[in-house]
Design a protein around this motif. Structure first.
Motif, PDB file in Angstrom:
ATOM      1  N   TRP A   1       0.825  -1.214   0.000  1.00 38.63           N
ATOM      2  CA  TRP A   1       0.000   0.000   0.000  1.00 38.63           C
ATOM      3  C   TRP A   1       0.855   1.257   0.000  1.00 38.63           C
ATOM      4  N   LEU A   2       1.942   1.257   0.729  1.00 41.24           N
ATOM      5  CA  LEU A   2       2.842   2.413   0.725  1.00 41.24           C
ATOM      6  C   LEU A   2       3.477   2.577  -0.657  1.00 41.24           C
ATOM      7  N   THR A   3       3.851   1.477  -1.281  1.00 37.27           N
ATOM      8  CA  THR A   3       4.416   1.537  -2.631  1.00 37.27           C
ATOM      9  C   THR A   3       3.412   2.159  -3.599  1.00 37.27           C
ATOM     10  N   ALA A   4       2.156   1.726  -3.541  1.00 38.19           N
ATOM     11  CA  ALA A   4       1.123   2.268  -4.424  1.00 38.19           C
ATOM     12  C   ALA A   4       0.886   3.747  -4.151  1.00 38.19           C
ATOM     13  N   TYR A   5       0.877   4.124  -2.877  1.00 33.77           N
ATOM     14  CA  TYR A   5       0.641   5.524  -2.498  1.00 33.77           C
ATOM     15  C   TYR A   5       1.719   6.426  -3.094  1.00 33.77           C
TER      16      TYR A   5
ATOM     17  N   THR B   1      -3.863  -3.721  -6.555  1.00 35.40           N
ATOM     18  CA  THR B   1      -5.122  -3.649  -5.802  1.00 35.40           C
ATOM     19  C   THR B   1      -5.166  -2.395  -4.933  1.00 35.40           C
ATOM     20  N   ALA B   2      -4.051  -2.121  -4.254  1.00 32.41           N
ATOM     21  CA  ALA B   2      -3.985  -0.922  -3.418  1.00 32.41           C
ATOM     22  C   ALA B   2      -4.135   0.337  -4.258  1.00 32.41           C
ATOM     23  N   ALA B   3      -3.482   0.377  -5.429  1.00 28.00           N
ATOM     24  CA  ALA B   3      -3.556   1.552  -6.291  1.00 28.00           C
ATOM     25  C   ALA B   3      -4.985   1.823  -6.738  1.00 28.00           C
ATOM     26  N   VAL B   4      -5.710   0.763  -7.083  1.00 30.68           N
ATOM     27  CA  VAL B   4      -7.106   0.924  -7.511  1.00 30.68           C
ATOM     28  C   VAL B   4      -7.937   1.522  -6.388  1.00 30.68           C
TER      29      VAL B   4
ATOM     30  N   VAL C   1       5.264   5.022 -14.154  1.00 25.77           N
ATOM     31  CA  VAL C   1       5.968   4.839 -12.884  1.00 25.77           C
ATOM     32  C   VAL C   1       6.189   3.343 -12.689  1.00 25.77           C
ATOM     33  N   ILE C   2       7.437   2.958 -12.459  1.00 26.56           N
ATOM     34  CA  ILE C   2       7.813   1.550 -12.374  1.00 26.56           C
ATOM     35  C   ILE C   2       8.229   1.214 -10.952  1.00 26.56           C
ATOM     36  N   SER C   3       7.632   0.158 -10.394  1.00 27.17           N
ATOM     37  CA  SER C   3       8.059  -0.296  -9.066  1.00 27.17           C
ATOM     38  C   SER C   3       8.373  -1.784  -9.044  1.00 27.17           C
ATOM     39  N   GLY C   4       8.342  -2.422 -10.203  1.00 26.16           N
ATOM     40  CA  GLY C   4       8.634  -3.844 -10.235  1.00 26.16           C
ATOM     41  C   GLY C   4       8.684  -4.355 -11.653  1.00 26.16           C
ATOM     42  N   ALA C   5       9.140  -5.585 -11.800  1.00 24.95           N
ATOM     43  CA  ALA C   5       9.244  -6.199 -13.116  1.00 24.95           C
ATOM     44  C   ALA C   5       9.095  -7.708 -12.964  1.00 24.95           C
ATOM     45  N   THR C   6       7.910  -8.139 -12.573  1.00 23.69           N
ATOM     46  CA  THR C   6       7.705  -9.553 -12.256  1.00 23.69           C
ATOM     47  C   THR C   6       7.860 -10.454 -13.474  1.00 23.69           C
ATOM     48  N   SER C   7       7.686  -9.902 -14.688  1.00 26.82           N
ATOM     49  CA  SER C   7       7.843 -10.706 -15.895  1.00 26.82           C
ATOM     50  C   SER C   7       9.231 -10.553 -16.518  1.00 26.82           C
ATOM     51  N   GLY C   8      10.131  -9.882 -15.815  1.00 23.81           N
ATOM     52  CA  GLY C   8      11.472  -9.650 -16.330  1.00 23.81           C
ATOM     53  C   GLY C   8      11.732  -8.187 -16.606  1.00 23.81           C
TER      54      GLY C   8
ATOM     55  N   GLY D   1      11.247   5.676 -11.673  1.00 24.69           N
ATOM     56  CA  GLY D   1      11.303   4.532 -10.775  1.00 24.69           C
ATOM     57  C   GLY D   1      10.734   4.901  -9.425  1.00 24.69           C
ATOM     58  N   SER D   2      10.197   3.915  -8.714  1.00 21.91           N
ATOM     59  CA  SER D   2       9.580   4.171  -7.412  1.00 21.91           C
ATOM     60  C   SER D   2       9.796   2.961  -6.523  1.00 21.91           C
ATOM     61  N   THR D   3      10.294   3.208  -5.325  1.00 22.98           N
ATOM     62  CA  THR D   3      10.569   2.128  -4.378  1.00 22.98           C
ATOM     63  C   THR D   3       9.986   2.465  -3.014  1.00 22.98           C
ATOM     64  N   MET D   4       9.072   1.636  -2.539  1.00 26.77           N
ATOM     65  CA  MET D   4       8.491   1.790  -1.210  1.00 26.77           C
ATOM     66  C   MET D   4       8.017   3.227  -0.983  1.00 26.77           C
ATOM     67  N   GLY D   5       8.300   3.787   0.209  1.00 28.22           N
ATOM     68  CA  GLY D   5       7.897   5.140   0.543  1.00 28.22           C
ATOM     69  C   GLY D   5       8.554   5.550   1.840  1.00 28.22           C
ATOM     70  N   THR D   6       8.343   6.789   2.236  1.00 30.62           N
ATOM     71  CA  THR D   6       8.964   7.319   3.442  1.00 30.62           C
ATOM     72  C   THR D   6       8.053   7.145   4.650  1.00 30.62           C
ATOM     73  N   ARG D   7       8.631   7.388   5.817  1.00 29.48           N
ATOM     74  CA  ARG D   7       7.833   7.330   7.040  1.00 29.48           C
ATOM     75  C   ARG D   7       6.683   8.333   6.981  1.00 29.48           C
ATOM     76  N   SER D   8       6.958   9.556   6.509  1.00 26.89           N
ATOM     77  CA  SER D   8       5.907  10.569   6.453  1.00 26.89           C
ATOM     78  C   SER D   8       4.818  10.176   5.462  1.00 26.89           C
ATOM     79  N   GLU D   9       5.183   9.489   4.367  1.00 23.84           N
ATOM     80  CA  GLU D   9       4.171   9.023   3.424  1.00 23.84           C
ATOM     81  C   GLU D   9       3.322   7.913   4.042  1.00 23.84           C
ATOM     82  N   LEU D  10       3.941   7.051   4.851  1.00 23.21           N
ATOM     83  CA  LEU D  10       3.156   6.011   5.533  1.00 23.21           C
ATOM     84  C   LEU D  10       2.166   6.644   6.501  1.00 23.21           C
TER      85      LEU D  10
END
Length: 323
Positions: free
Chosen positions: A140-144, A170-173, A241-248, A268-277
């Motif tokens: 959820w933090l990654t999607a946010y 799912t979280a993004a939706v 915005v890319i946060s993963g590549a499950t298919s390669g 690119g996007s990785t996780m999030g910060t404490r303030s974003e959480l």
């Protein structure tokens, strides 16, 4: 303490290295605190650790888990922020090249007690259930962060989410629809697309299907299999915005000509910060969002939850009750 931990690793049989049993309580560290977990949740990161990806064998045994919520030594109800910066780092912890996630260097949240830096606890808002609190710190933090920090979309914009059923998707939706965005999804499975619509997506399309119009942003977690479709789906000036590549991570076409000609942004996007959480938790409560939970089970039965994820039978979050 009871914990689910990686005792060994196998790329082909990840469950063979999973143990659910007793581990030592965390030792006291200066500047750290302990949280007695009430709930914890499962991520694909935990399965990858059992496969030997991102977790060196010389760190075993390692308690797994990035998601958790519980009570501090002072009796405060908190969410656990899983991004651990290196000593002395200041600023956005996701930009620290020496950062880690819980369960990579330090024991994780699939346990009765977890130790974290004191700055890694976030107040749990009133009205947020323990089960839903455990869902937020990773997917959820990654999607946010993807939606509201990096895509920089505004109410009324159209966002395409590649792959409808994943945890981040799912979280993004759910987040996007609550924020007034028009959310579109793709899926190879028509039933999963329909489920995304039930969660708030405006429309669902088959993987690679031509869209009726170009979108303002694409959230990409699938990678090579959907990359060209993502680029082709963007309006001029749009953002992927890319946060993963499950298919390669090596698509057959890089689409460089389209990227520069259409002046697209690739972030690119990785996780999030404490303030974003912290902001995410407030937003979930304020908007009345209920994160999709696949199943809830005691930590002692963690193997069943891992098996569901390995077999691809999870939609939403698997949550473990701890105490």
């Amino acid at each position: 303490m009871l914990a689910a931990y990686a005792a060994a690793q196998s790329a082909d049989d990840p469950l063979s290295g999973l143990e659910v049993g007793e581990r030592p309580d965390p030792e006291h560290r200066e500047g750290w605190t302990t949280v007695r977990l009430r709930t914890a949740a499962l991520n694909h990161h935990d399965v990858w650790s059992l496969r030997g990806v991102g977790l060196p064998a010389d760190r075993l045994p390692m308690v797994l888990g990035c998601d958790g919520a519980g009570v501090t030594e002072d009796g405060d109800e908190v969410l656990v922020h899983a991004v651990v910066p290196s000593p002395g780092w200041s600023g956005d912890e996701t930009l620290d090249p020496r950062r880690s996630l819980l369960s990579e260097v330090h024991d994780g949240t699939l346990a009765e007690v977890v130790a974290v830096p004191a700055a890694n606890v976030v107040p749990k808002p009133e009205g947020l259930s323990w089960e839903h609190a455990a869902c937020l710190p990773t997917a959820w933090l990654t999607a946010y962060r993807m939606l509201f920090t990096n895509a920089a979309v505004r109410p009324g914009d159209t966002v395409l989410v590649q792959g409808a059923a994943g945890g981040v998707a799912t979280a993004a939706v759910q987040l996007g629809s609550a924020a007034g965005l028009r959310m579109w999804v793709t899926s190879r499975d028509e039933a999963k697309g329909e489920q995304a619509v039930a969660l708030g997506a405006d429309r669902a399309f088959g993987s690679g299907e031509r869209l009726p119009e170009r979108v303002d942003a694409v959230l990409e977690t699938v990678g090579a299999a959907t990359w060209s479709h993502s680029i082709n789906s963007l309006r001029p000036g749009g953002t992927v915005v890319i946060s993963g590549a499950t298919s390669g991570d090596a698509p057959s076409k890089a689409e460089l000509t389209k990227i520069f000609f259409k002046q697209l942004r690739v972030l690119g996007s990785t996780m999030g910060t404490r303030s974003e959480l912290e902001a995410l938790a407030r937003f979930v409560v304020g908007a009345g969002i209920e994160p999709l939970v696949d199943s809830v089970m005691p930590l002692a039965e963690a193997r069943d939850g891992f098996a569901r994820m390995v077999d691809g039978r999870v939609t939403g979050k698997v949550v473990f009750t701890v105490s």
